[in-house]
Motif scaffolding. Structure first.
Motif, PDB file in Angstrom:
ATOM      1  N   ARG A 273      31.203  44.697  47.934  1.00  0.00           N
ATOM      2  CA  ARG A 273      31.026  45.463  46.696  1.00  0.00           C
ATOM      3  C   ARG A 273      31.036  46.974  46.972  1.00  0.00           C
ATOM      4  O   ARG A 273      30.313  47.471  47.824  1.00  0.00           O
ATOM      5  CB  ARG A 273      29.698  45.051  46.050  1.00  0.00           C
ATOM      6  CG  ARG A 273      29.416  45.703  44.718  1.00  0.00           C
ATOM      7  CD  ARG A 273      28.160  45.101  44.114  1.00  0.00           C
ATOM      8  NE  ARG A 273      27.700  45.837  42.962  1.00  0.00           N
ATOM      9  CZ  ARG A 273      26.595  45.553  42.285  1.00  0.00           C
ATOM     10  NH1 ARG A 273      25.850  44.504  42.650  1.00  0.00           N
ATOM     11  NH2 ARG A 273      26.239  46.272  41.241  1.00  0.00           N
ATOM     12  N   GLY A 274      31.909  47.664  46.261  1.00  0.00           N
ATOM     13  CA  GLY A 274      32.015  49.111  46.384  1.00  0.00           C
ATOM     14  C   GLY A 274      33.030  49.595  47.399  1.00  0.00           C
ATOM     15  O   GLY A 274      33.364  50.784  47.425  1.00  0.00           O
TER      16      GLY A 274
ATOM     17  N   THR B 154      39.331  29.546  43.925  1.00  0.00           N
ATOM     18  CA  THR B 154      38.171  29.559  43.028  1.00  0.00           C
ATOM     19  C   THR B 154      37.667  30.983  42.844  1.00  0.00           C
ATOM     20  O   THR B 154      37.805  31.833  43.721  1.00  0.00           O
ATOM     21  CB  THR B 154      37.037  28.685  43.578  1.00  0.00           C
ATOM     22  OG1 THR B 154      36.660  29.160  44.877  1.00  0.00           O
ATOM     23  CG2 THR B 154      37.461  27.236  43.668  1.00  0.00           C
ATOM     24  N   ASP B 155      37.092  31.240  41.693  1.00  0.00           N
ATOM     25  CA  ASP B 155      36.580  32.572  41.375  1.00  0.00           C
ATOM     26  C   ASP B 155      35.366  32.881  42.248  1.00  0.00           C
ATOM     27  O   ASP B 155      34.386  32.137  42.234  1.00  0.00           O
ATOM     28  CB  ASP B 155      36.186  32.624  39.891  1.00  0.00           C
ATOM     29  CG  ASP B 155      35.939  34.031  39.384  1.00  0.00           C
ATOM     30  OD1 ASP B 155      35.442  34.869  40.156  1.00  0.00           O
ATOM     31  OD2 ASP B 155      36.240  34.289  38.209  1.00  0.00           O
ATOM     32  N   PRO B 156      35.372  33.992  43.006  1.00  0.00           N
ATOM     33  CA  PRO B 156      34.232  34.298  43.874  1.00  0.00           C
ATOM     34  C   PRO B 156      33.001  34.756  43.111  1.00  0.00           C
ATOM     35  O   PRO B 156      31.902  34.806  43.679  1.00  0.00           O
ATOM     36  CB  PRO B 156      34.762  35.413  44.776  1.00  0.00           C
ATOM     37  CG  PRO B 156      35.833  36.079  43.964  1.00  0.00           C
ATOM     38  CD  PRO B 156      36.467  34.962  43.170  1.00  0.00           C
ATOM     39  N   MET B 157      33.161  35.123  41.837  1.00  0.00           N
ATOM     40  CA  MET B 157      32.049  35.512  40.964  1.00  0.00           C
ATOM     41  C   MET B 157      31.162  36.591  41.594  1.00  0.00           C
ATOM     42  O   MET B 157      29.940  36.537  41.573  1.00  0.00           O
ATOM     43  CB  MET B 157      31.211  34.281  40.593  1.00  0.00           C
ATOM     44  CG  MET B 157      31.959  33.233  39.797  1.00  0.00           C
ATOM     45  SD  MET B 157      32.639  33.845  38.220  1.00  0.00           S
ATOM     46  CE  MET B 157      31.129  34.183  37.307  1.00  0.00           C
ATOM     47  N   VAL B 158      31.806  37.613  42.154  1.00  0.00           N
ATOM     48  CA  VAL B 158      31.063  38.752  42.705  1.00  0.00           C
ATOM     49  C   VAL B 158      30.483  39.554  41.545  1.00  0.00           C
ATOM     50  O   VAL B 158      31.198  39.912  40.608  1.00  0.00           O
ATOM     51  CB  VAL B 158      31.995  39.642  43.549  1.00  0.00           C
ATOM     52  CG1 VAL B 158      31.247  40.881  44.040  1.00  0.00           C
ATOM     53  CG2 VAL B 158      32.559  38.854  44.720  1.00  0.00           C
ATOM     54  N   PRO B 159      29.181  39.850  41.572  1.00  0.00           N
ATOM     55  CA  PRO B 159      28.596  40.633  40.473  1.00  0.00           C
ATOM     56  C   PRO B 159      29.130  42.066  40.468  1.00  0.00           C
ATOM     57  O   PRO B 159      29.282  42.680  41.525  1.00  0.00           O
ATOM     58  CB  PRO B 159      27.094  40.600  40.779  1.00  0.00           C
ATOM     59  CG  PRO B 159      26.999  40.333  42.242  1.00  0.00           C
ATOM     60  CD  PRO B 159      28.173  39.465  42.578  1.00  0.00           C
ATOM     61  N   VAL B 160      29.441  42.567  39.285  1.00  0.00           N
ATOM     62  CA  VAL B 160      29.946  43.931  39.124  1.00  0.00           C
ATOM     63  C   VAL B 160      29.098  44.631  38.070  1.00  0.00           C
ATOM     64  O   VAL B 160      28.856  44.072  36.994  1.00  0.00           O
ATOM     65  CB  VAL B 160      31.428  43.924  38.683  1.00  0.00           C
ATOM     66  CG1 VAL B 160      31.901  45.334  38.377  1.00  0.00           C
ATOM     67  CG2 VAL B 160      32.303  43.301  39.766  1.00  0.00           C
ATOM     68  N   ALA B 161      28.632  45.833  38.387  1.00  0.00           N
ATOM     69  CA  ALA B 161      27.787  46.595  37.465  1.00  0.00           C
ATOM     70  C   ALA B 161      28.577  47.724  36.821  1.00  0.00           C
ATOM     71  O   ALA B 161      29.566  48.212  37.380  1.00  0.00           O
ATOM     72  CB  ALA B 161      26.581  47.160  38.209  1.00  0.00           C
TER      73      ALA B 161
END
Length: 519
Positions: free
Chosen positions: A64-65, A159-166
């Motif tokens: 992330r980032g 499959t969707d990794p479903m990484v949280p994004v803010a």
């Protein structure tokens, strides 16, 4: 990093672009999502490929980032990567294909990219990556030190990794196309992009739109049409490279039947002036957008007369802030303007003292809105230089452009405060080219101005004073300078002058220089 607080819209966005694309992919799985150069991806296939791209990047350490750079012409693979980087939680760094090798090296170093994805067409522009600690992915070629994009995608999980994004996370980092110094990285957040999605329904992107895009994906001009089309669950038709007749052939009702398009002014001019223009059926067109440079009133008139659908011009900055909108077909007497402030945008005009000018007077255009960059990446000093604060301490972005409001509230652009040249919709900073000219041992003084160009709208012209005894011609100076410049920055000509006009405090009077070339 310097904190910039944008204004809040009446209804703040609750969904990121990443979440919206994930959601709409389930609505019309068989509808075209992306079409480019013979490749046609349905929404089901596009969503699956986005998952593969995200998982491929995560497997190579992207978290992330992290910044992921892409240097490629428009392609279906680029569209997949763009959204895949975001789904992996990364920040997209779309690199300009028109920048010089020196500028690109500084961009890649400045952003600290973990991965670079590269197309064969631009391999020779970035030889420096071979010596960098960076993962290198080849989109369409095989080379030592590079991983194969097709092979990596084939091996990736679907499959969707479903990484949280803010909302506060970095979405993209777009670099100014400078040639000297460190180019400025304009950091956009997920909030900014989500706030721009208020135009999805308003512009009909969710009504089975087919948006024909011929500008490059490294440009904000492209992104502001690309993303709403995807969020609306419609179809993006990408051209890898623009040509006027090719655009007409794709837009034709018997071909891709484009309903929407985003073009820069020089493209509109080339299209409507094409001798075979009338041979094509553009009856599907509902909305035509223009931005990145002022669309001249005479060109607007031609477009309105010859092309169906609405014509909307946006004026604003890649940095964000103030945006004006001109709905040209509804305001035929205002074609010399760039419209009125968009909903939620506050535009002020300020004078040299930093105070607001009186009604009707010309001032520097400053804007504030929900869509404002987080700042220039890692450069709080440069960010601060772009800011103006009102009496309440609210932050506005200074555009560097000068303008005035007419009695009806329409913004009229006048002379630019910055020495920026807009050629073919791309920004060229005159100072960058002047430094190159002044580095020539036979040049003692130099100025670069924009002059009219039938092909590009305007083009850079160098004016130089030579050292005593110098034997070089203007053509010699131009050739030496252009060897050091990226394609989009090259000087169209260099003229030798005895002296350049200057003010009492030593500033070159560029307005006087331009007067001989502009009617």
């Amino acid at each position: 990093m310097l904190k910039i607080t944008p204004s809040m819209p009446e209804n703040p966005p609750q969904e990121t672009v990443v979440a919206a694309v994930r959601r709409v992919a389930q609505v019309h799985p068989d509808r075209d999502a992306v079409v480019c150069d013979g490749t046609r991806l349905s929404w089901a296939a596009f969503d699956r490929s986005i998952n593969q791209a995200a998982n491929m990047l995560i497997a190579r350490g992207v978290t992330r980032g992290d910044r992921v750079a892409v240097l490629s012409p428009n392609s279906a693979a680029y569209a997949v990567l763009f959204m895949g980087i975001l789904r992996a939680g990364g920040c997209v760094v779309p690199l300009s294909t028109m920048a010089s090798t020196e500028a690109l090296e500084k961009m890649v170093q400045d952003c600290g990219a973990r991965v670079i994805c590269l197309a064969q067409t631009y391999r020779e522009l970035v030889p420096f990556v071979d010596a960098m600690e960076i993962t290198r992915i080849a989109l369409d070629f095989d080379a030592e030190g590079f991983e194969s994009y097709p092979a990596a995608m084939e091996a990736a999980d679907t499959t969707d990794p479903m990484v949280p994004v803010a909302m506060e996370d970095g979405f993209n980092l777009i670099y100014s196309s400078g040639t000297t110094g460190t180019p400025k990285g304009i950091l956009h957040t997920h909030f900014l992009r989500a706030a721009q999605m208020d135009r999805v329904t308003a512009n009909g992107y969710d009504d089975a739109a087919r948006t024909l895009i011929s500008t490059p994906l490294y440009s904000n001009t492209t992104i502001v049409a690309f993303l709403p089309t995807l969020v609306g669950g419609s179809t993006v038709i990408l051209m890898s490279k623009f040509d006027a007749q090719g655009w007409l052939a794709l837009a034709d009702a018997d071909a891709e039947a484009a309903t929407h398009t985003m073009l820069v002014p020089v493209q509109y001019k080339r299209i409507v002036e094409l001798p075979v223009f009338a041979d094509y059926n553009l009856s599907a067109l509902r909305l035509k957008l223009s931005t990145s440079a002022p669309l001249r009133a005479d060109v607007k008139q031609k477009v309105l007369a010859q092309m169906p659908g609405k014509l909307v011009e946006y004026y604003g900055l890649t940095e964000g802030g103030g945006v004006t909108v001109l709905i040209a077909d509804e305001n035929p007497t205002k074609l010399h303007t760039v419209g009125m402030p968009a909903p939620g945008c506050d535009i002020r005009l300020i004078g040299p003292d930093g105070g607001e000018v009186a009604p009707g007077e010309v001032g520097e255009i400053c804007g504030r809105s929900p869509t404002m960059m987080a700042g220039y990446y890692g450069r709080d000093d440069l960010t601060e230089e772009t800011l103006w604060r009102n009496a309440d301490g609210e932050v506005y972005f200074r555009s560097g452009d000068m303008g005035s409001f007419d009695d009806d509230g329409f913004l009229v652009l006048s002379d630019r405060k910055k020495d920026m040249i807009i050629s073919g919709g791309l920004n060229i900073y005159a100072n960058d080219l002047e430094l190159i000219l002044l580095a020539d041992p036979e040049v003692t003084d130099a100025a670069v101005i924009g002059v009219p160009s039938e092909q590009w709208g305007e083009t850079p012209l160098g004016l130089v004073v030579l050292r005593e005894g110098a034997e070089a011609t203007g053509d010699d100076i131009r050739a030496r300078a252009n060897e050091k410049l990226g394609k989009s920055h090259r000087l169209s000509a260099v003229e030798v002058r005895d002296v350049l006009p200057r003010s009492s405090i030593g500033k070159i009077l560029k307005k006087d220089l331009r007067a001989a070339y502009w009617p």
